[in-house]
Design a protein around this motif. Structure first.
Motif, PDB file in Angstrom:
ATOM      1  N   TYR A  88     -13.194  -0.775  -0.472  1.00  0.00           N
ATOM      2  CA  TYR A  88     -13.649   0.392  -1.232  1.00  0.00           C
ATOM      3  C   TYR A  88     -12.607   0.704  -2.308  1.00  0.00           C
ATOM      4  CZ  TYR A  88     -16.828   0.881   2.693  1.00  0.00           C
ATOM      5  OH  TYR A  88     -17.789   0.648   3.647  1.00  0.00           O
ATOM      6  N   PRO A  89     -12.433  -0.190  -3.285  1.00  0.00           N
ATOM      7  CA  PRO A  89     -11.366  -0.008  -4.280  1.00  0.00           C
ATOM      8  C   PRO A  89     -11.508   1.261  -5.117  1.00  0.00           C
ATOM      9  CG  PRO A  89     -12.833  -1.803  -4.915  1.00  0.00           C
ATOM     10  CD  PRO A  89     -13.228  -1.392  -3.525  1.00  0.00           C
ATOM     11  N   GLU A  90     -12.691   1.850  -5.124  1.00  0.00           N
ATOM     12  CA  GLU A  90     -12.901   3.076  -5.884  1.00  0.00           C
ATOM     13  C   GLU A  90     -12.332   4.309  -5.169  1.00  0.00           C
ATOM     14  OE1 GLU A  90     -16.431   2.853  -3.094  1.00  0.00           O
ATOM     15  OE2 GLU A  90     -15.143   1.436  -4.125  1.00  0.00           O
ATOM     16  N   LEU A  91     -12.045   4.187  -3.892  1.00  0.00           N
ATOM     17  CA  LEU A  91     -11.538   5.328  -3.123  1.00  0.00           C
ATOM     18  C   LEU A  91     -10.014   5.389  -3.140  1.00  0.00           C
ATOM     19  CD1 LEU A  91     -13.806   5.232   0.063  1.00  0.00           C
ATOM     20  CD2 LEU A  91     -14.001   6.745  -1.934  1.00  0.00           C
ATOM     21  N   HIS A  92      -9.508   6.605  -3.191  1.00  0.00           N
ATOM     22  CA  HIS A  92      -8.071   6.820  -3.008  1.00  0.00           C
ATOM     23  C   HIS A  92      -7.796   6.878  -1.508  1.00  0.00           C
ATOM     24  CE1 HIS A  92      -8.178   8.777  -7.182  1.00  0.00           C
ATOM     25  NE2 HIS A  92      -7.773   7.527  -7.281  1.00  0.00           N
ATOM     26  N   ILE A  93      -6.523   6.699  -1.153  1.00  0.00           N
ATOM     27  CA  ILE A  93      -6.141   6.657   0.262  1.00  0.00           C
ATOM     28  C   ILE A  93      -4.900   7.508   0.461  1.00  0.00           C
ATOM     29  CG2 ILE A  93      -5.485   5.180   2.198  1.00  0.00           C
ATOM     30  CD1 ILE A  93      -6.822   2.857   0.468  1.00  0.00           C
ATOM     31  N   GLY A  94      -4.947   8.361   1.489  1.00  0.00           N
ATOM     32  CA  GLY A  94      -3.809   9.212   1.799  1.00  0.00           C
ATOM     33  C   GLY A  94      -3.457   9.155   3.271  1.00  0.00           C
ATOM     34  N   TRP A  95      -2.224   9.542   3.553  1.00  0.00           N
ATOM     35  CA  TRP A  95      -1.747   9.570   4.940  1.00  0.00           C
ATOM     36  C   TRP A  95      -0.865  10.786   5.141  1.00  0.00           C
ATOM     37  CZ3 TRP A  95       2.696   6.235   7.255  1.00  0.00           C
ATOM     38  CH2 TRP A  95       2.731   6.407   8.647  1.00  0.00           C
ATOM     39  N   TYR A  96      -1.170  11.565   6.184  1.00  0.00           N
ATOM     40  CA  TYR A  96      -0.325  12.674   6.612  1.00  0.00           C
ATOM     41  C   TYR A  96       0.448  12.209   7.828  1.00  0.00           C
ATOM     42  CZ  TYR A  96      -1.750  16.829   3.939  1.00  0.00           C
ATOM     43  OH  TYR A  96      -1.940  17.769   2.958  1.00  0.00           O
ATOM     44  N   SER A  97       1.739  12.045   7.668  1.00  0.00           N
ATOM     45  CA  SER A  97       2.617  11.641   8.759  1.00  0.00           C
ATOM     46  C   SER A  97       3.518  12.813   9.137  1.00  0.00           C
ATOM     47  CB  SER A  97       3.475  10.452   8.324  1.00  0.00           C
ATOM     48  OG  SER A  97       4.487  10.203   9.274  1.00  0.00           O
ATOM     49  N   GLY A  98       3.735  12.995  10.413  1.00  0.00           N
ATOM     50  CA  GLY A  98       4.639  14.030  10.890  1.00  0.00           C
ATOM     51  C   GLY A  98       6.080  13.566  10.960  1.00  0.00           C
ATOM     52  N   ASP A 113      -2.296   6.084  -2.006  1.00  0.00           N
ATOM     53  CA  ASP A 113      -2.176   6.855  -3.239  1.00  0.00           C
ATOM     54  C   ASP A 113      -1.370   8.123  -3.019  1.00  0.00           C
ATOM     55  OD1 ASP A 113      -4.006   5.328  -5.163  1.00  0.00           O
ATOM     56  OD2 ASP A 113      -5.250   5.579  -3.381  1.00  0.00           O
ATOM     57  N   TYR A 114      -1.387   8.636  -1.768  1.00  0.00           N
ATOM     58  CA  TYR A 114      -0.656   9.852  -1.404  1.00  0.00           C
ATOM     59  C   TYR A 114      -0.100   9.685   0.010  1.00  0.00           C
ATOM     60  CZ  TYR A 114      -3.639  11.844  -5.060  1.00  0.00           C
ATOM     61  OH  TYR A 114      -4.296  12.087  -6.231  1.00  0.00           O
ATOM     62  N   ILE A 115       1.099  10.238   0.216  1.00  0.00           N
ATOM     63  CA  ILE A 115       1.679  10.275   1.562  1.00  0.00           C
ATOM     64  C   ILE A 115       2.377  11.615   1.738  1.00  0.00           C
ATOM     65  CG2 ILE A 115       3.431   9.319   3.122  1.00  0.00           C
ATOM     66  CD1 ILE A 115       2.824   6.565   1.976  1.00  0.00           C
ATOM     67  N   LYS A 116       2.101  12.274   2.859  1.00  0.00           N
ATOM     68  CA  LYS A 116       2.801  13.500   3.242  1.00  0.00           C
ATOM     69  C   LYS A 116       3.723  13.149   4.390  1.00  0.00           C
ATOM     70  CE  LYS A 116       2.280  16.150   6.450  1.00  0.00           C
ATOM     71  NZ  LYS A 116       3.069  16.392   7.683  1.00  0.00           N
TER      72      LYS A 116
END
Length: 158
Positions: A88-98, A113-116
């Motif tokens: 799904y190359p059109e989708l952005h990808i994020g991860w929330y890590s503790g 694309d994003y990491i917390k």
């Protein structure tokens, strides 16, 4: 394999995105005053590639897939993110890590694309508090640079 408990379509966790947020169980962080303590339990359904495909396909209109947790197996989060990127190359990808720091040895920034990063610490507040210890980054996949942009949440809180 990672398990997930539920999903939510959100507009706040990843600014300017319509996010399919997948709440992953088995969290090893045990943050005091965690907003979702049930996610520390080993519960839910296996987040297989087939199930991930079904979740994406049944939520048309999303612009991002967000993995909320997964700190018990960051390598698996990386594999799932890579699969989303390839299929799904059109989708952005994020991860929330503790976690305080990224598991560099198993995380390929090309897949995100994003990491917390950072646990919730009550005295510092969540991302929308300027005193937060948590850090939100936008990833430049060409340069592999993580740009701090936590202040995006502060503007939205005003």
């Amino acid at each position: 394999m990672l398990k997930y408990v539920d999903i939510a379509i959100t507009f706040a966790e990843f600014p300017n995105e319509v996010s399919l947020c997948i709440n992953i169980s088995g969290c090893p962080c045990f943050c005091d005053d965690c907003h979702s303590p049930y996610l520390s339990k080993d519960i839910g359904e296996v987040l297989s590639l087939e199930r991930l495909r079904e979740l994406i396909e049944s939520n048309k209109g999303i612009t991002l897939v967000g993995f909320m947790g997964g700190d018990s197996d960051p390598e698996e989060v990386n594999k799932l993110a890579k699969w989303v990127r390839e299929n799904y190359p059109e989708l952005h990808i994020g991860w929330y890590s503790g976690r305080q720091a990224l598991a560099d040895e198993v995380i390929d920034l090309d897949n995100f694309d994003y990491i917390k990063l950072g646990p919730y610490i009550k005295q510092f507040g969540p991302l929308n508090n300027p005193n937060t210890n948590q850090k939100f980054y936008k990833i430049d996949r060409k340069t592999h640079i993580m740009t701090w942009c936590t202040n995006i949440f502060w503007k939205e809180a005003e």
